[in-house]
Design an enzyme around this catalytic site. Structure first.
Site, PDB file in Angstrom:
ATOM      1  N   CYS A 122       0.757  -1.292  -0.015  1.00 39.10           N
ATOM      2  CA  CYS A 122      -0.051   0.167   0.023  1.00 39.10           C
ATOM      3  C   CYS A 122       1.011   1.099   0.033  1.00 39.10           C
ATOM      4  CB  CYS A 122      -0.940  -0.036   1.095  1.00 39.10           C
ATOM      5  SG  CYS A 122      -0.087   0.279   2.821  1.00 39.10           S
ATOM      6  N   HIS A 152       5.620  -5.648   8.664  1.00 39.73           N
ATOM      7  CA  HIS A 152       5.449  -7.077   8.597  1.00 39.73           C
ATOM      8  C   HIS A 152       5.590  -7.971   7.435  1.00 39.73           C
ATOM      9  CE1 HIS A 152       3.175  -6.353  12.670  1.00 39.73           C
ATOM     10  NE2 HIS A 152       4.322  -6.499  12.670  1.00 39.73           N
ATOM     11  N   GLU A 243       0.941  -1.345  16.355  1.00 42.44           N
ATOM     12  CA  GLU A 243       0.366  -0.219  16.167  1.00 42.44           C
ATOM     13  C   GLU A 243      -0.790   0.189  17.325  1.00 42.44           C
ATOM     14  OE1 GLU A 243      -3.488   1.193  13.257  1.00 42.44           O
ATOM     15  OE2 GLU A 243      -2.060  -0.082  12.273  1.00 42.44           O
ATOM     16  N   THR A 306      -5.657   0.109  12.009  1.00 43.32           N
ATOM     17  CA  THR A 306      -6.213   0.365  10.819  1.00 43.32           C
ATOM     18  C   THR A 306      -6.140  -1.050   9.992  1.00 43.32           C
ATOM     19  OG1 THR A 306      -3.787   0.765  10.093  1.00 43.32           O
ATOM     20  CG2 THR A 306      -5.068   2.809  10.815  1.00 43.32           C
ATOM     21  N   CYS A 344      -8.689   2.437   7.263  1.00 48.49           N
ATOM     22  CA  CYS A 344      -7.666   2.605   6.319  1.00 48.49           C
ATOM     23  C   CYS A 344      -8.191   2.307   4.959  1.00 48.49           C
ATOM     24  CB  CYS A 344      -6.424   1.897   6.512  1.00 48.49           C
ATOM     25  SG  CYS A 344      -5.127   1.919   5.130  1.00 48.49           S
ATOM     26  N   SER A 374      -1.172  -8.207  10.598  1.00 45.84           N
ATOM     27  CA  SER A 374      -2.731  -8.171  10.940  1.00 45.84           C
ATOM     28  C   SER A 374      -3.603  -8.201   9.720  1.00 45.84           C
ATOM     29  CB  SER A 374      -2.939  -7.136  12.065  1.00 45.84           C
ATOM     30  OG  SER A 374      -4.335  -7.079  12.177  1.00 45.84           O
ATOM     31  N   SER A 435       1.907  -5.327   3.252  1.00 47.74           N
ATOM     32  CA  SER A 435       3.477  -5.298   3.546  1.00 47.74           C
ATOM     33  C   SER A 435       4.139  -6.058   2.528  1.00 47.74           C
ATOM     34  CB  SER A 435       3.567  -5.522   4.909  1.00 47.74           C
ATOM     35  OG  SER A 435       3.102  -4.640   5.795  1.00 47.74           O
TER      36      SER A 435
END
Length: 460
Positions: A122, A152, A243, A306, A344, A374, A435
């Protein structure tokens, strides 16, 4: 920083000793000699005026650190082009480009591959990694630290290690920043860092490079609005996640709920009361210091980690809204409930694309992303809920040797599947977490194709 109680011009609770940070906070003492412990990575810092203990202004404290001359959250224009070139060389994929150009579907070795229409890196992740690369180029000889994994993904973090970036030592929830020296460069990861970590690094006169995703910062700003509205922040997230630890550190009063089951438990307490000690025990690691459910659940604001499931965050918000309407009346709702959109866009887009992909006639799914990611776990969860066999893999080595795959389910269970590539035509879906570089997805697919190729009879 140990030993001094004067910080930023105010008489504050000070740290004692030089031990490691525990889950983003240090064990600390107050001037009266007692100890204060905080949960979910948040320490308690209170201002003392005329004998009255007042909550500190965390928003002002955060802004003060960010206004420092050693704080950088824009990256380095001088090295940006070199960093982008490195990332293109290391992370892009010809195969994934081919999939995009072919309407997200290709066929090879009798296997039809369908790629989700939103997947992978992203904008926030790409920005964070780019800034980390820029930092290494900008400071070629300086000692560079990062307070956690930048994102991650094991391949990206390994690459940073190869570039000489040091990861702050961490043992479980215990983080040790004692090795950071004045003048060192410290990168804050895409998940953000706690207010305490930021203040500690600022006090050490470290050069701070903040790669925190703007969507995470947006959640922090929402917590400021909760405080202004005199609401407890109910955070939909995982209390151990980096986070959420960072986010909770900026809240005045907070409670972290993992899922709808926990939300229903809290809403039932709001409406009917209950066993207070049971409540405190259940959320002992997921609430602010001194949290009192009888006092602190009269007005709530909703926020989220998020990377959580969009639909679940929305449903949890509606659950609390309904509970407050039932308890206080529709006419008084604005005094007891606030909600702002903190979901998000990238997380939402990848989940929406996954919901579309699982409608296809697939033999199985492959979800690629770090096992501690996550957002990737929720992509796997969508496939499982759709009743599709889905293999969540963290890296290409999970595929093989032979016709086997080591994968995880969304609950973290690790499994081995032999013979997962069946004979005959196959249609598989594939997606990747926010990620995950395209190159990793390509390498996973190439292993799948090789298994099929090696299984074919050799022509005589």
């Amino acid at each position: 920083w140990s030993g001094g109680n004067q910080m930023m011009g105010r008489n504050m609770v000070g740290f004692v000793g030089s031990g490691g940070i525990i889950g983003g906070y240090r064990e600390q003492g107050v001037e009266c000699g007692g100890k204060v412990r905080s949960r979910c990575g948040v320490r308690v810092m209170r201002e003392v005026r005329m004998g009255e203990v007042l909550p500190r202004d965390k928003k002002a404290a955060r802004r003060e650190v960010m206004a420092g001359e050693n704080f950088n959250r824009k990256g380095f224009a001088e090295t940006k082009e070199d960093a982008q070139l490195m990332m293109n060389q290391e992370f892009t994929s010809g195969l994934i480009e081919e999939l995009r150009n072919a309407a997200y579907t290709i066929e090879r070795e009798g296997i039809t591959v369908k790629l989700a229409k939103a997947y992978g890196f992203c904008w926030g992740v790409e920005r964070a990694v780019s800034m980390a690369y820029e930092t290494r180029k900008q400071f070629p000889t300086e000692n560079i630290w990062i307070t956690n994994e930048i994102i991650h993904n094991p391949s990206v973090n390994s690459r940073l290690s190869e570039m000489g970036v040091h990861f702050v030592p961490q043992d479980g929830m215990k983080k040790d920043l004692s090795g950071v020296r004045e003048g060192d460069v410290v990168i804050l990861p895409a998940f953000g860092a706690t207010l305490e970590e930021m203040e500690f690094l600022s006090s050490k006169k470290a050069k701070i490079v903040d790669t925190t995703c703007p969507w995470v910062s947006k959640v922090w700003n929402t917590l400021d609005r909760h405080k202004k509205a005199k609401c407890t922040s109910v955070i939909h997230g995982k209390w151990k996640h980096e986070e959420t630890i960072a986010t909770a550190s900026f809240a005045e009063t907070y409670l972290v709920v993992l899922n709808m089951n926990e939300a229903e438990y809290v809403c039932n307490y709001i409406l009917h009361g209950g066993d207070k000690e049971e409540f405190l025990s259940r959320f002992k690691n997921a609430m602010s210091e001194g949290f009192d459910p009888d006092r602190d659940l009269t007005a709530v604001g909703i926020a989220n980690q998020t990377t959580m499931l969009k639909n679940e965050t929305t449903a949890i918000g509606k659950k609390f809204e309904k509970a407050m309407m039932e308890k206080y009346g529709t006419q008084n709702l604005k005094h007891h409930f606030v909600a702002f959109d903190t979901i998000c866009d990238a997380t939402q887009e990848r989940q929406d694309a996954m919901y579309e992909l699982v409608k296809e006639d697939l033999d199985f799914m492959i979800v690629v992303g770090g096992f501690n990611s996550s957002n990737t776990s929720h992509l796997q969860e969508i496939a499982e809920h759709a009743g599709i066999q889905s293999y969540w893999v963290s890296q290409p080595d999970c595929v093989g040797p032979g016709n086997s795959i080591v994968y995880r389910k969304s609950d973290g269970t690790e499994l081995l599947q032999e013979g997962f590539i069946k004979e005959g035509p196959l249609t598989i879906g594939i997606t990747s977490g926010a990620s995950t570089p395209d190159r990793v997805v390509e390498d996973v697919l190439e292993r799948v194709f090789m298994i099929r190729k090696l299984s074919q009879p050799v022509a005589v």
